[in-house]
Motif scaffolding. Structure first.
Motif, PDB file in Angstrom:
ATOM      1  N   LEU A 127      -6.470  -3.456 -13.647  1.00 60.01           N
ATOM      2  CA  LEU A 127      -6.844  -3.478 -15.064  1.00 60.01           C
ATOM      3  C   LEU A 127      -7.400  -2.125 -15.498  1.00 60.01           C
ATOM      4  O   LEU A 127      -7.069  -1.625 -16.583  1.00 60.01           O
ATOM      5  CB  LEU A 127      -7.851  -4.600 -15.327  1.00 60.01           C
ATOM      6  CG  LEU A 127      -8.210  -4.842 -16.790  1.00 60.01           C
ATOM      7  CD1 LEU A 127      -6.974  -5.131 -17.635  1.00 60.01           C
ATOM      8  CD2 LEU A 127      -9.208  -5.991 -16.894  1.00 60.01           C
ATOM      9  N   ALA A 128      -8.204  -1.511 -14.654  1.00 58.23           N
ATOM     10  CA  ALA A 128      -8.761  -0.192 -14.981  1.00 58.23           C
ATOM     11  C   ALA A 128      -7.647   0.846 -15.124  1.00 58.23           C
ATOM     12  O   ALA A 128      -7.675   1.668 -16.054  1.00 58.23           O
ATOM     13  CB  ALA A 128      -9.762   0.234 -13.909  1.00 58.23           C
ATOM     14  N   VAL A 129      -6.668   0.809 -14.231  1.00 66.69           N
ATOM     15  CA  VAL A 129      -5.534   1.738 -14.315  1.00 66.69           C
ATOM     16  C   VAL A 129      -4.785   1.523 -15.622  1.00 66.69           C
ATOM     17  O   VAL A 129      -4.456   2.479 -16.329  1.00 66.69           O
ATOM     18  CB  VAL A 129      -4.585   1.560 -13.104  1.00 66.69           C
ATOM     19  CG1 VAL A 129      -3.235   2.227 -13.336  1.00 66.69           C
ATOM     20  CG2 VAL A 129      -5.240   2.103 -11.843  1.00 66.69           C
ATOM     21  N   THR A 130      -4.539   0.279 -15.964  1.00 70.87           N
ATOM     22  CA  THR A 130      -3.814  -0.033 -17.198  1.00 70.87           C
ATOM     23  C   THR A 130      -4.586   0.457 -18.421  1.00 70.87           C
ATOM     24  O   THR A 130      -3.996   1.006 -19.350  1.00 70.87           O
ATOM     25  CB  THR A 130      -3.567  -1.550 -17.295  1.00 70.87           C
ATOM     26  OG1 THR A 130      -2.769  -1.934 -16.180  1.00 70.87           O
ATOM     27  CG2 THR A 130      -2.839  -1.919 -18.560  1.00 70.87           C
ATOM     28  N   GLN A 143       0.837  -1.204   0.000  1.00 71.99           N
ATOM     29  CA  GLN A 143       0.000   0.000   0.000  1.00 71.99           C
ATOM     30  C   GLN A 143       0.872   1.254   0.000  1.00 71.99           C
ATOM     31  O   GLN A 143       0.591   2.230  -0.692  1.00 71.99           O
ATOM     32  CB  GLN A 143      -0.938  -0.012   1.211  1.00 71.99           C
ATOM     33  CG  GLN A 143      -1.974   1.083   1.201  1.00 71.99           C
ATOM     34  CD  GLN A 143      -2.984   0.934   0.078  1.00 71.99           C
ATOM     35  OE1 GLN A 143      -3.514  -0.136  -0.159  1.00 71.99           O
ATOM     36  NE2 GLN A 143      -3.240   2.013  -0.619  1.00 71.99           N
ATOM     37  N   ARG A 144       1.956   1.190   0.744  1.00 76.32           N
ATOM     38  CA  ARG A 144       2.903   2.308   0.788  1.00 76.32           C
ATOM     39  C   ARG A 144       3.557   2.528  -0.578  1.00 76.32           C
ATOM     40  O   ARG A 144       3.713   3.666  -1.032  1.00 76.32           O
ATOM     41  CB  ARG A 144       3.964   1.996   1.846  1.00 76.32           C
ATOM     42  CG  ARG A 144       4.625   3.187   2.390  1.00 76.32           C
ATOM     43  CD  ARG A 144       5.415   2.821   3.625  1.00 76.32           C
ATOM     44  NE  ARG A 144       6.547   3.721   3.658  1.00 76.32           N
ATOM     45  CZ  ARG A 144       7.708   3.436   4.182  1.00 76.32           C
ATOM     46  NH1 ARG A 144       7.917   2.291   4.763  1.00 76.32           N
ATOM     47  NH2 ARG A 144       8.680   4.309   4.159  1.00 76.32           N
ATOM     48  N   ALA A 145       3.913   1.428  -1.251  1.00 77.51           N
ATOM     49  CA  ALA A 145       4.489   1.524  -2.595  1.00 77.51           C
ATOM     50  C   ALA A 145       3.470   2.130  -3.553  1.00 77.51           C
ATOM     51  O   ALA A 145       3.820   2.976  -4.395  1.00 77.51           O
ATOM     52  CB  ALA A 145       4.932   0.141  -3.082  1.00 77.51           C
ATOM     53  N   LEU A 146       2.218   1.729  -3.432  1.00 81.15           N
ATOM     54  CA  LEU A 146       1.156   2.255  -4.290  1.00 81.15           C
ATOM     55  C   LEU A 146       1.023   3.769  -4.110  1.00 81.15           C
ATOM     56  O   LEU A 146       0.966   4.516  -5.091  1.00 81.15           O
ATOM     57  CB  LEU A 146      -0.169   1.556  -3.984  1.00 81.15           C
ATOM     58  CG  LEU A 146      -1.408   2.097  -4.688  1.00 81.15           C
ATOM     59  CD1 LEU A 146      -1.291   1.963  -6.198  1.00 81.15           C
ATOM     60  CD2 LEU A 146      -2.657   1.378  -4.180  1.00 81.15           C
ATOM     61  N   GLY A 149       1.913   9.332 -11.070  1.00 80.90           N
ATOM     62  CA  GLY A 149       0.533   9.625 -11.439  1.00 80.90           C
ATOM     63  C   GLY A 149      -0.367   8.440 -11.169  1.00 80.90           C
ATOM     64  O   GLY A 149       0.090   7.310 -11.004  1.00 80.90           O
ATOM     65  N   PRO A 150      -1.685   8.700 -11.130  1.00 79.05           N
ATOM     66  CA  PRO A 150      -2.644   7.662 -10.735  1.00 79.05           C
ATOM     67  C   PRO A 150      -2.812   6.535 -11.758  1.00 79.05           C
ATOM     68  O   PRO A 150      -3.306   5.471 -11.403  1.00 79.05           O
ATOM     69  CB  PRO A 150      -3.944   8.432 -10.558  1.00 79.05           C
ATOM     70  CG  PRO A 150      -3.781   9.654 -11.405  1.00 79.05           C
ATOM     71  CD  PRO A 150      -2.318   9.978 -11.380  1.00 79.05           C
ATOM     72  N   ASP A 151      -2.397   6.765 -12.990  1.00 82.60           N
ATOM     73  CA  ASP A 151      -2.591   5.750 -14.026  1.00 82.60           C
ATOM     74  C   ASP A 151      -1.280   5.136 -14.514  1.00 82.60           C
ATOM     75  O   ASP A 151      -1.187   4.650 -15.635  1.00 82.60           O
ATOM     76  CB  ASP A 151      -3.355   6.354 -15.214  1.00 82.60           C
ATOM     77  CG  ASP A 151      -4.763   6.767 -14.849  1.00 82.60           C
ATOM     78  OD1 ASP A 151      -5.319   6.183 -13.895  1.00 82.60           O
ATOM     79  OD2 ASP A 151      -5.301   7.670 -15.497  1.00 82.60           O
ATOM     80  N   SER A 152      -0.277   5.122 -13.666  1.00 86.07           N
ATOM     81  CA  SER A 152       1.021   4.587 -14.076  1.00 86.07           C
ATOM     82  C   SER A 152       1.021   3.057 -14.044  1.00 86.07           C
ATOM     83  O   SER A 152       0.265   2.436 -13.290  1.00 86.07           O
ATOM     84  CB  SER A 152       2.132   5.106 -13.154  1.00 86.07           C
ATOM     85  OG  SER A 152       2.058   4.486 -11.890  1.00 86.07           O
ATOM     86  N   SER A 153       1.891   2.487 -14.847  1.00 87.42           N
ATOM     87  CA  SER A 153       2.016   1.027 -14.845  1.00 87.42           C
ATOM     88  C   SER A 153       2.582   0.543 -13.508  1.00 87.42           C
ATOM     89  O   SER A 153       2.270  -0.560 -13.065  1.00 87.42           O
ATOM     90  CB  SER A 153       2.874   0.541 -16.012  1.00 87.42           C
ATOM     91  OG  SER A 153       4.189   1.025 -15.904  1.00 87.42           O
ATOM     92  N   ARG A 154       3.371   1.360 -12.846  1.00 93.03           N
ATOM     93  CA  ARG A 154       3.880   0.964 -11.528  1.00 93.03           C
ATOM     94  C   ARG A 154       2.741   0.848 -10.521  1.00 93.03           C
ATOM     95  O   ARG A 154       2.698  -0.064  -9.706  1.00 93.03           O
ATOM     96  CB  ARG A 154       4.925   1.941 -11.019  1.00 93.03           C
ATOM     97  CG  ARG A 154       6.263   1.758 -11.684  1.00 93.03           C
ATOM     98  CD  ARG A 154       7.327   2.471 -10.900  1.00 93.03           C
ATOM     99  NE  ARG A 154       8.590   2.427 -11.609  1.00 93.03           N
ATOM    100  CZ  ARG A 154       9.733   2.746 -11.048  1.00 93.03           C
ATOM    101  NH1 ARG A 154       9.775   3.142  -9.797  1.00 93.03           N
ATOM    102  NH2 ARG A 154      10.842   2.685 -11.736  1.00 93.03           N
TER     103      ARG A 154
END
Length: 180
Positions: free
Chosen positions: A132-135, A87-90, A98-103
């Motif tokens: 999946l939504a982020v990707t 969660q911390r990494a997220l 940014g909120p839509d990064s692959s990371r």
């Protein structure tokens, strides 16, 4: 549908394979891990994280260390700690990339795996869907990460015998795999 998963899985497995960067902390911790010294690897990552917190708390490398530390904690079945670290990494990756990064999508996938390992299927599904939504929102999605997420979520649905939900994900993954 099961046949499609068998085709999709090797492509996803190949896509997830990445050589670690020539980072001395990573090298030392991965060496300790490969030698079975998990506690030493955990100490190496924890020390590096503490140092980055003092020097540069928004350093993207901290996310890398947090993900590896979470993986070590999962291996030791310390799921609550692993979830907190993921969660911390997220949060770090959302702030830095940014909120839509692959990371961020990868962090959500890690959370899904942690909850799935505990049999917390609703939470696992929620995080897989978020990944999946982020990707899909990412203007330049990472094809390998997308394939991995599709594979994870379709496998989740297949295990739950939710064929109708698995099939479109498998088909999407097969198209992506063919394009790669």
């Amino acid at each position: 549908a099961l046949f499609a998963l068998l085709i999709l899985s090797p492509c996803a497995s190949f896509a997830q394979t990445r050589a670690p960067a020539p980072d001395p902390t990573l090298r030392a911790a991965l060496k300790a891990q490969s030698e079975g010294r998990l506690a030493d690897a955990e100490k190496i990552f924890s020390a590096a994280i503490r140092q980055l917190e003092q020097d540069d708390p928004s350093n993207p490398q901290m996310g890398v260390y947090l993900r590896f530390l979470s993986s070590l904690l999962m291996q030791r079945q310390q799921y609550s700690e692993a979830a907190a670290v993921s969660q911390r990494a997220l949060e770090l990756d959302k702030n830095v990339f940014g909120p839509d990064s692959s990371r961020g999508a990868g962090d959500l996938t890690n959370l899904a795996m942690i909850y799935g390992a505990q049999g917390k299927n609703e939470e696992a599904e929620k995080f897989n869907k978020q990944a999946l939504a982020v990707t899909r929102r990412n203007p330049k999605p990472d094809a390998q990460r997308t394939l991995s997420i599709l594979s994870n979520l379709s496998t989740f649905y297949l295990r739950a015998r939710r064929w109708a939900e698995a099939e479109p994900l498998i088909l999407e993954g097969m198209k992506l795999c063919e394009a790669m």
